[in-house]
Write an enzyme that holds these catalytic residues in place. Structure first.
Site, PDB file in Angstrom:
ATOM      1  N   TYR A 195       0.785  -1.232   0.000  1.00 14.94           N
ATOM      2  CA  TYR A 195       0.000   0.000   0.000  1.00 14.94           C
ATOM      3  C   TYR A 195       0.819   1.284   0.000  1.00 14.94           C
ATOM      4  O   TYR A 195       0.242   2.376   0.039  1.00 14.94           O
ATOM      5  CB  TYR A 195      -0.951  -0.021   1.202  1.00 14.94           C
ATOM      6  CG  TYR A 195      -1.823  -1.263   1.225  1.00 14.94           C
ATOM      7  CD1 TYR A 195      -2.722  -1.507   0.192  1.00 14.94           C
ATOM      8  CD2 TYR A 195      -1.706  -2.211   2.243  1.00 14.94           C
ATOM      9  CE1 TYR A 195      -3.507  -2.656   0.186  1.00 14.94           C
ATOM     10  CE2 TYR A 195      -2.493  -3.357   2.253  1.00 14.94           C
ATOM     11  CZ  TYR A 195      -3.383  -3.578   1.214  1.00 14.94           C
ATOM     12  OH  TYR A 195      -4.154  -4.714   1.209  1.00 14.94           O
ATOM     13  N   HIS A 234     -14.176  -7.323  -2.732  1.00 11.98           N
ATOM     14  CA  HIS A 234     -14.181  -8.758  -2.983  1.00 11.98           C
ATOM     15  C   HIS A 234     -15.492  -9.462  -2.629  1.00 11.98           C
ATOM     16  O   HIS A 234     -15.692 -10.601  -2.991  1.00 11.98           O
ATOM     17  CB  HIS A 234     -13.009  -9.399  -2.232  1.00 11.98           C
ATOM     18  CG  HIS A 234     -11.718  -8.667  -2.444  1.00 11.98           C
ATOM     19  ND1 HIS A 234     -11.131  -8.551  -3.687  1.00 11.98           N
ATOM     20  CD2 HIS A 234     -10.944  -7.939  -1.596  1.00 11.98           C
ATOM     21  CE1 HIS A 234     -10.021  -7.817  -3.582  1.00 11.98           C
ATOM     22  NE2 HIS A 234      -9.886  -7.424  -2.318  1.00 11.98           N
ATOM     23  N   ASP A 248     -24.062  -3.078  -6.362  1.00 11.34           N
ATOM     24  CA  ASP A 248     -25.378  -2.676  -6.871  1.00 11.34           C
ATOM     25  C   ASP A 248     -25.561  -1.163  -6.821  1.00 11.34           C
ATOM     26  O   ASP A 248     -26.234  -0.587  -7.681  1.00 11.34           O
ATOM     27  CB  ASP A 248     -26.498  -3.371  -6.079  1.00 11.34           C
ATOM     28  CG  ASP A 248     -26.673  -4.827  -6.495  1.00 11.34           C
ATOM     29  OD1 ASP A 248     -25.981  -5.267  -7.446  1.00 11.34           O
ATOM     30  OD2 ASP A 248     -27.493  -5.524  -5.877  1.00 11.34           O
ATOM     31  N   HIS A 307      -7.041   0.159  -7.259  1.00 13.34           N
ATOM     32  CA  HIS A 307      -6.418  -0.507  -6.106  1.00 13.34           C
ATOM     33  C   HIS A 307      -4.945  -0.173  -6.092  1.00 13.34           C
ATOM     34  O   HIS A 307      -4.283  -0.193  -7.147  1.00 13.34           O
ATOM     35  CB  HIS A 307      -6.600  -2.021  -6.192  1.00 13.34           C
ATOM     36  CG  HIS A 307      -8.039  -2.415  -6.220  1.00 13.34           C
ATOM     37  ND1 HIS A 307      -8.834  -2.364  -5.106  1.00 13.34           N
ATOM     38  CD2 HIS A 307      -8.834  -2.783  -7.250  1.00 13.34           C
ATOM     39  CE1 HIS A 307     -10.066  -2.704  -5.444  1.00 13.34           C
ATOM     40  NE2 HIS A 307     -10.091  -2.972  -6.737  1.00 13.34           N
ATOM     41  N   LEU A 308      -4.442   0.111  -4.909  1.00 14.35           N
ATOM     42  CA  LEU A 308      -3.014   0.413  -4.782  1.00 14.35           C
ATOM     43  C   LEU A 308      -2.183  -0.821  -5.125  1.00 14.35           C
ATOM     44  O   LEU A 308      -1.169  -0.731  -5.818  1.00 14.35           O
ATOM     45  CB  LEU A 308      -2.707   0.862  -3.345  1.00 14.35           C
ATOM     46  CG  LEU A 308      -3.284   2.236  -2.960  1.00 14.35           C
ATOM     47  CD1 LEU A 308      -3.445   2.357  -1.453  1.00 14.35           C
ATOM     48  CD2 LEU A 308      -2.400   3.354  -3.495  1.00 14.35           C
ATOM     49  N   SER A 309      -2.633  -1.969  -4.629  1.00 11.89           N
ATOM     50  CA  SER A 309      -1.873  -3.204  -4.842  1.00 11.89           C
ATOM     51  C   SER A 309      -2.395  -3.958  -6.060  1.00 11.89           C
ATOM     52  O   SER A 309      -3.504  -3.686  -6.546  1.00 11.89           O
ATOM     53  CB  SER A 309      -1.959  -4.088  -3.592  1.00 11.89           C
ATOM     54  OG  SER A 309      -3.295  -4.511  -3.388  1.00 11.89           O
ATOM     55  N   ARG A 326      -8.760 -12.391  -2.751  1.00 16.66           N
ATOM     56  CA  ARG A 326      -8.429 -11.014  -3.121  1.00 16.66           C
ATOM     57  C   ARG A 326      -8.367 -10.828  -4.647  1.00 16.66           C
ATOM     58  O   ARG A 326      -8.378  -9.713  -5.152  1.00 16.66           O
ATOM     59  CB  ARG A 326      -7.068 -10.650  -2.539  1.00 16.66           C
ATOM     60  CG  ARG A 326      -7.071  -9.365  -1.765  1.00 16.66           C
ATOM     61  CD  ARG A 326      -5.669  -9.056  -1.338  1.00 16.66           C
ATOM     62  NE  ARG A 326      -5.397  -9.394   0.039  1.00 16.66           N
ATOM     63  CZ  ARG A 326      -5.786  -8.675   1.088  1.00 16.66           C
ATOM     64  NH1 ARG A 326      -6.485  -7.587   0.914  1.00 16.66           N
ATOM     65  NH2 ARG A 326      -5.471  -9.055   2.311  1.00 16.66           N
TER      66      ARG A 326
HETATM   67  C1  DQA Z   1      -6.986  -2.673  -1.812  1.00 15.44           C
HETATM   68  C2  DQA Z   1      -6.855  -4.173  -1.986  1.00 15.44           C
HETATM   69  C3  DQA Z   1      -7.845  -4.926  -1.104  1.00 15.44           C
HETATM   70  O1  DQA Z   1      -7.696  -6.317  -1.289  1.00 15.44           O
HETATM   71  C4  DQA Z   1      -7.598  -4.600   0.339  1.00 15.44           C
HETATM   72  O2  DQA Z   1      -8.556  -5.249   1.144  1.00 15.44           O
HETATM   73  C5  DQA Z   1      -7.531  -3.154   0.616  1.00 15.44           C
HETATM   74  C6  DQA Z   1      -6.902  -2.260  -0.354  1.00 15.44           C
HETATM   75  C7  DQA Z   1      -5.891  -1.926  -2.587  1.00 15.44           C
HETATM   76  O3  DQA Z   1      -6.003  -0.709  -2.724  1.00 15.44           O
HETATM   77  O4  DQA Z   1      -4.903  -2.537  -3.002  1.00 15.44           O
HETATM   78  O5  DQA Z   1      -7.946  -2.682   1.674  1.00 15.44           O
HETATM   79  O6  DQA Z   1      -8.235  -2.261  -2.338  1.00 15.44           O
END
Ligand code: DQA
Length: 154
Positions: free
Chosen positions: A29, A86, A93, A106-108, A118
């Protein structure tokens, strides 16, 4: 006639645990806090000619209500729902009713992380674009993509 350019309002929405950025695993992150990330996005949005409001909550219903409130008011949205990505059909919705383009960020690199759960997003099918694994740059890319669609070529 000298017409004022219309303000392009967009929203940056963060879900559960993203208020803990800066304390979460930097390998996934990064090191920015949420306040720093929001400031970066708001600033970059302004540079591109958009007015960005930001919101974060750890309450699923609060995110749903925010999306409902903004669905016709925001020209576009950037959404990172955190773990709700997830499994929250409620958030999915709500996003389905958003009139403008929605970018999932998503950061990751969620699609390639160790945990099987995930790797699947229940919101992707109602988003126009998904960007993952690029850290804060992913948000900048989302802004550029939105600006291209929302700002009439001057
Ligand atoms: C996230 C990825 C998700 O799996 C995780 O639960 C997060 C951050 C991301 O930004 O990479 O809280 O959304």
């Amino acid at each position: 006639m000298n017409q004022e350019p219309k303000v392009v309002n967009i929203a940056l929405l963060h879900g559960v645990n993203l208020n803990m950025l800066g304390q979460r695993d930097p390998a996934y992150y990064g090191t920015l806090t949420l306040v720093q990330l929001e400031a970066l996005v708001v600033e970059e949005a302004k540079r591109l000619g958009m007015l960005c409001i930001s919101f974060q909550t750890n309450h699923e219903g609060a995110l749903v209500e925010k999306i409902q409130k903004l669905r016709l008011r925001s020209a576009g949205m950037i959404v990172n729902p955190g773990a709700w990505t997830h499994y929250s059909y409620a958030v999915r919705d709500a996003l389905e009713l958003v009139a403008g383009p929605v970018v999932e960020v998503h950061l990751s690199d969620v699609a390639n992380r160790a945990e099987e759960w995930r790797r699947h997003s229940v919101i992707s099918d109602v988003c126009d674009l998904t960007i993952a694994g690029k850290g804060p740059d992913g948000y900048v890319e989302a802004l550029q993509w939105l600006a291209q669609r929302l700002i009439p070529a001057g």
